[in-house]
Design a protein around this motif. Structure first.
Motif, PDB file in Angstrom:
ATOM      1  N   ASP A 189       5.415   9.397   0.179  1.00 42.14           N
ATOM      2  CA  ASP A 189       4.729   9.273  -1.117  1.00 42.14           C
ATOM      3  C   ASP A 189       5.438   8.258  -2.009  1.00 42.14           C
ATOM      4  O   ASP A 189       4.801   7.420  -2.669  1.00 42.14           O
ATOM      5  CB  ASP A 189       4.681  10.627  -1.832  1.00 42.14           C
ATOM      6  CG  ASP A 189       3.700  11.593  -1.202  1.00 42.14           C
ATOM      7  OD1 ASP A 189       2.790  11.135  -0.489  1.00 42.14           O
ATOM      8  OD2 ASP A 189       3.856  12.812  -1.423  1.00 42.14           O
ATOM      9  N   GLU A 190       6.769   8.347  -2.035  1.00 44.98           N
ATOM     10  CA  GLU A 190       7.542   7.445  -2.879  1.00 44.98           C
ATOM     11  C   GLU A 190       7.388   6.003  -2.420  1.00 44.98           C
ATOM     12  O   GLU A 190       7.198   5.088  -3.242  1.00 44.98           O
ATOM     13  CB  GLU A 190       9.026   7.856  -2.854  1.00 44.98           C
ATOM     14  CG  GLU A 190       9.301   9.211  -3.500  1.00 44.98           C
ATOM     15  CD  GLU A 190      10.712   9.695  -3.229  1.00 44.98           C
ATOM     16  OE1 GLU A 190      11.436   9.035  -2.436  1.00 44.98           O
ATOM     17  OE2 GLU A 190      11.101  10.737  -3.786  1.00 44.98           O
ATOM     18  N   MET A 191       7.469   5.770  -1.127  1.00 40.95           N
ATOM     19  CA  MET A 191       7.370   4.410  -0.606  1.00 40.95           C
ATOM     20  C   MET A 191       5.945   3.869  -0.736  1.00 40.95           C
ATOM     21  O   MET A 191       5.748   2.677  -0.955  1.00 40.95           O
ATOM     22  CB  MET A 191       7.849   4.368   0.850  1.00 40.95           C
ATOM     23  CG  MET A 191       9.325   4.674   1.012  1.00 40.95           C
ATOM     24  SD  MET A 191       9.935   4.605   2.728  1.00 40.95           S
ATOM     25  CE  MET A 191       9.844   2.844   3.064  1.00 40.95           C
ATOM     26  N   ARG A 192       4.957   4.750  -0.628  1.00 38.44           N
ATOM     27  CA  ARG A 192       3.573   4.316  -0.830  1.00 38.44           C
ATOM     28  C   ARG A 192       3.354   3.902  -2.286  1.00 38.44           C
ATOM     29  O   ARG A 192       2.667   2.920  -2.569  1.00 38.44           O
ATOM     30  CB  ARG A 192       2.618   5.440  -0.449  1.00 38.44           C
ATOM     31  CG  ARG A 192       1.131   5.117  -0.662  1.00 38.44           C
ATOM     32  CD  ARG A 192       0.290   6.240  -0.102  1.00 38.44           C
ATOM     33  NE  ARG A 192      -1.133   5.986  -0.280  1.00 38.44           N
ATOM     34  CZ  ARG A 192      -1.900   6.573  -1.192  1.00 38.44           C
ATOM     35  NH1 ARG A 192      -1.349   7.441  -2.036  1.00 38.44           N
ATOM     36  NH2 ARG A 192      -3.188   6.293  -1.279  1.00 38.44           N
ATOM     37  N   ALA A 193       3.974   4.659  -3.208  1.00 36.11           N
ATOM     38  CA  ALA A 193       3.804   4.365  -4.637  1.00 36.11           C
ATOM     39  C   ALA A 193       4.354   2.991  -5.002  1.00 36.11           C
ATOM     40  O   ALA A 193       3.806   2.300  -5.868  1.00 36.11           O
ATOM     41  CB  ALA A 193       4.470   5.450  -5.477  1.00 36.11           C
ATOM     42  N   ASN A 194       5.450   2.588  -4.326  1.00 39.40           N
ATOM     43  CA  ASN A 194       6.025   1.273  -4.647  1.00 39.40           C
ATOM     44  C   ASN A 194       5.555   0.179  -3.689  1.00 39.40           C
ATOM     45  O   ASN A 194       6.075  -0.940  -3.708  1.00 39.40           O
ATOM     46  CB  ASN A 194       7.559   1.341  -4.687  1.00 39.40           C
ATOM     47  CG  ASN A 194       8.181   1.669  -3.337  1.00 39.40           C
ATOM     48  OD1 ASN A 194       7.639   1.346  -2.285  1.00 39.40           O
ATOM     49  ND2 ASN A 194       9.348   2.311  -3.372  1.00 39.40           N
ATOM     50  N   GLY A 195       4.565   0.522  -2.859  1.00 40.68           N
ATOM     51  CA  GLY A 195       3.966  -0.477  -1.979  1.00 40.68           C
ATOM     52  C   GLY A 195       4.704  -0.759  -0.705  1.00 40.68           C
ATOM     53  O   GLY A 195       4.359  -1.695   0.022  1.00 40.68           O
ATOM     54  N   SER A 196       5.726   0.057  -0.392  1.00 39.72           N
ATOM     55  CA  SER A 196       6.514  -0.191   0.820  1.00 39.72           C
ATOM     56  C   SER A 196       5.787   0.219   2.089  1.00 39.72           C
ATOM     57  O   SER A 196       6.023  -0.332   3.165  1.00 39.72           O
ATOM     58  CB  SER A 196       7.858   0.547   0.737  1.00 39.72           C
ATOM     59  OG  SER A 196       8.611   0.095  -0.376  1.00 39.72           O
ATOM     60  N   VAL A 197       4.931   1.221   1.986  1.00 35.80           N
ATOM     61  CA  VAL A 197       4.124   1.639   3.123  1.00 35.80           C
ATOM     62  C   VAL A 197       2.690   1.807   2.654  1.00 35.80           C
ATOM     63  O   VAL A 197       2.415   1.983   1.468  1.00 35.80           O
ATOM     64  CB  VAL A 197       4.621   2.973   3.748  1.00 35.80           C
ATOM     65  CG1 VAL A 197       6.025   2.845   4.272  1.00 35.80           C
ATOM     66  CG2 VAL A 197       4.500   4.116   2.751  1.00 35.80           C
ATOM     67  N   ARG A 198       1.779   1.754   3.589  1.00 36.54           N
ATOM     68  CA  ARG A 198       0.379   1.993   3.278  1.00 36.54           C
ATOM     69  C   ARG A 198      -0.301   2.557   4.512  1.00 36.54           C
ATOM     70  O   ARG A 198       0.091   2.261   5.645  1.00 36.54           O
ATOM     71  CB  ARG A 198      -0.335   0.708   2.848  1.00 36.54           C
ATOM     72  CG  ARG A 198      -0.262  -0.414   3.848  1.00 36.54           C
ATOM     73  CD  ARG A 198      -1.000  -1.640   3.352  1.00 36.54           C
ATOM     74  NE  ARG A 198      -2.413  -1.377   3.153  1.00 36.54           N
ATOM     75  CZ  ARG A 198      -3.274  -2.282   2.703  1.00 36.54           C
ATOM     76  NH1 ARG A 198      -2.854  -3.483   2.373  1.00 36.54           N
ATOM     77  NH2 ARG A 198      -4.539  -1.984   2.573  1.00 36.54           N
TER      78      ARG A 198
END
Length: 297
Positions: A189-198
């Motif tokens: 969730d954290e990495m998705r929020a900052n665009g690191s994963v999708r």
């Protein structure tokens, strides 16, 4: 002497896993191909005893508690059906925890099936038993059927698939690393929020055509957790690189880690890989055509 039932609770691997979105209630929706394997497996020694209630022990002493999923499975089944026999269970824990292999869910499914088979008029219909299993964990209904399935929703929607891997030796490699599933989802969730994963695609109720990629030769396997987990546990990234050095047809992390499943069309390559992994201190379990396979190390 009372009869002792030995229940084998196998594991599962994810040949494909993607987190496709997050629902308003905070639960994550996934698309995954679950594949059952006979090893590693837990063994449940079960026998009937006087009175009512469950007495649970385990080779891992910290698991023999009321918080164990087996205790919750017994309690939930008794509350639902009124069938509450005296039962003693000793759990031989061989499936590592925090490995993405579904060991606890498999244990619960094996025990629920055993209880239901002895409940007589109190026994639940197949669909009702699956509904009860779902209250214990999203993976538990899968282990009731224990057949390859395309899994969607939060893990509760199962579509059986004809997944024939008879041409491959499957090697499960289990590094001694514990990855907490809740942490993995939170970190995703954290990495998705900052665009690191999708996610590979937007949240949708339809099954993804990407499932077909798992059935090509060689199969194209995928796990959306790898980027998240490898960032925090670089040693697992190194393990996967070492496996790939032995020329598997495909290799992917299972669940939220830390185990890997590798598919080998060459038994010789699988044998060499198993030896190398064991030399590095990693447990290995091989199977072919749904049967455990001993490989020389």
């Amino acid at each position: 002497m009372s009869t002792v039932w030995k229940l084998r609770a196998g594991c599962k691997v994810n040949l494909y896993l993607d987190i496709v979105g997050v629902r308003e209630d905070g639960y994550h929706e996934i698309e995954s191909l679950f594949y059952p394997l006979p090893a590693p497996c837990d063994i449940l020694d079960v026998h009937l005893s006087d009175g009512q209630g469950l007495r649970l022990s385990c080779t891992a002493s910290d698991l023999g508690t009321e918080e164990n999923i087996l205790s919750r499975a017994y309690q939930r089944f008794a509350e639902t059906t009124g069938f509450a026999p005296g039962v003693s269970v000793h759990l031989h824990k061989n499936i590592p925890m925090g490995a993405g292999l579904g060991g606890g869910s498999s244990d619960a499914a094996a025990f629920l099936s055993w209880l239901n088979a002895r409940a007589g008029d109190h026994a639940l219909a197949r669909g009702d038993l699956a509904g009860l299993a779902l209250t214990l964990g999203a993976d538990v209904p899968f282990f009731l059927g224990n057949a390859p399935a395309w899994v969607t929703g939060i893990g509760e929607k199962l579509e059986p698939v004809a997944c024939d891997l008879a041409d491959y030796t499957l090697l499960v490699v289990c590094p001694a690393v514990h990855v907490n599933t809740r942490w993995a989802y939170r970190r995703w969730d954290e990495m998705r929020a900052n665009g690191s994963v999708r996610p590979r695609k937007e949240l949708t109720p339809e099954n993804s055509p990407i499932m077909s990629l798992c059935f090509t030769k060689p199969p194209k396997l995928w796990n959306g957790f790898e980027e998240v987990v490898f960032h925090e546990f670089p040693a697992l990234y190194e393990v996967k690189k070492q496996i790939l050095n032995h020329f598997p047809d495909a290799c992917v992390m299972s669940g939220s880690g830390s185990s890997f499943v590798a598919l080998f069309s060459s038994v010789e390559c699988a044998n060499r890989c198993a030896g190398a992994m064991r030399a590095m201190g990693h447990a290995c379990h091989a199977s072919r055509s749904g049967e455990p396979l001993g490989l020389n190390s």
